[in-house]
Design a protein around this motif. Sequence first.
Motif, PDB file in Angstrom:
ATOM      1  N   ALA A   1      -6.674   2.233  -8.639  1.00 54.19           N
ATOM      2  CA  ALA A   1      -5.234   2.291  -8.858  1.00 54.19           C
ATOM      3  C   ALA A   1      -4.630   0.893  -8.771  1.00 54.19           C
ATOM      4  O   ALA A   1      -3.734   0.553  -9.547  1.00 54.19           O
ATOM      5  N   ALA A   2      -5.134   0.074  -7.847  1.00 62.06           N
ATOM      6  CA  ALA A   2      -4.621  -1.295  -7.689  1.00 62.06           C
ATOM      7  C   ALA A   2      -4.902  -2.129  -8.933  1.00 62.06           C
ATOM      8  O   ALA A   2      -4.072  -2.956  -9.336  1.00 62.06           O
TER       9      ALA A   2
ATOM     10  N   SER B   1      -4.641   7.083  -6.761  1.00 67.34           N
ATOM     11  CA  SER B   1      -4.364   6.706  -5.370  1.00 67.34           C
ATOM     12  C   SER B   1      -4.022   7.905  -4.497  1.00 67.34           C
ATOM     13  O   SER B   1      -4.622   8.090  -3.438  1.00 67.34           O
TER      14      SER B   1
ATOM     15  N   THR C   1       4.302   4.976  -6.626  1.00 67.25           N
ATOM     16  CA  THR C   1       3.789   5.166  -7.985  1.00 67.25           C
ATOM     17  C   THR C   1       4.377   6.421  -8.630  1.00 67.25           C
ATOM     18  O   THR C   1       4.448   6.503  -9.855  1.00 67.25           O
TER      19      THR C   1
ATOM     20  N   THR D   1      -7.892   3.963  -4.310  1.00 66.55           N
ATOM     21  CA  THR D   1      -6.835   2.959  -4.319  1.00 66.55           C
ATOM     22  C   THR D   1      -7.255   1.657  -4.998  1.00 66.55           C
ATOM     23  O   THR D   1      -6.400   0.961  -5.555  1.00 66.55           O
TER      24      THR D   1
ATOM     25  N   GLY E   1       0.807  -1.213   0.000  1.00 64.71           N
ATOM     26  CA  GLY E   1       0.000   0.000   0.000  1.00 64.71           C
ATOM     27  C   GLY E   1       0.842   1.265   0.000  1.00 64.71           C
ATOM     28  O   GLY E   1       0.342   2.350   0.293  1.00 64.71           O
TER      29      GLY E   1
ATOM     30  N   TRP F   1       1.659   3.753  -1.812  1.00 66.51           N
ATOM     31  CA  TRP F   1       1.244   4.401  -3.056  1.00 66.51           C
ATOM     32  C   TRP F   1       2.221   5.466  -3.518  1.00 66.51           C
ATOM     33  O   TRP F   1       2.275   5.778  -4.708  1.00 66.51           O
TER      34      TRP F   1
END
Length: 162
Positions: A108-109, A99, A38, A105, A33, A35
Amino acid sequence: MSFFVFPNPVNEKAARTVAAVVAATSALVLVTGWWWLTVPLALGFLGRVLAGPRLSPLGWVAMRVVAPRLGEPVLTPGPPKRFAQGIGAVVSTTAAVLSLGLGLTTAAAVLLGVLTIFALLESAAGFCAGCWAFGHLMRLGVIPEETCEACADIRLRSRATV
């Protein structure tokens, strides 16, 4: 020579090394997690699209350090690889915005999951989904043949060890 030039041809071994790190980074984000990862992922793709390995520390290390230790280069056309990096830039940037900017999220995942799968396919099996799409777009006339003469004429392709 302009600074904003993508290498052509590309050493397939360097491209697969970059893909392995992209897959690992994307998977790490999905598991932890984190983020914020990214952002460097997206910036790496953007740097590689704009100037090949010149603006991408990962691309530079893959090309100058890792790939030479893997043996003789295996050359492949550059334009499809640049196209694939562009797709990676869009996907990773969208995942970062979703995210970090919007708190979405789950969406985004999903994007990072797809990116992970395609990066794994490239690194482990040598299948570049962006290159595959590039080839189909050339056949449909969306991408002009002169963009990649080696892609348009199989006799000009240099996938053999040099």
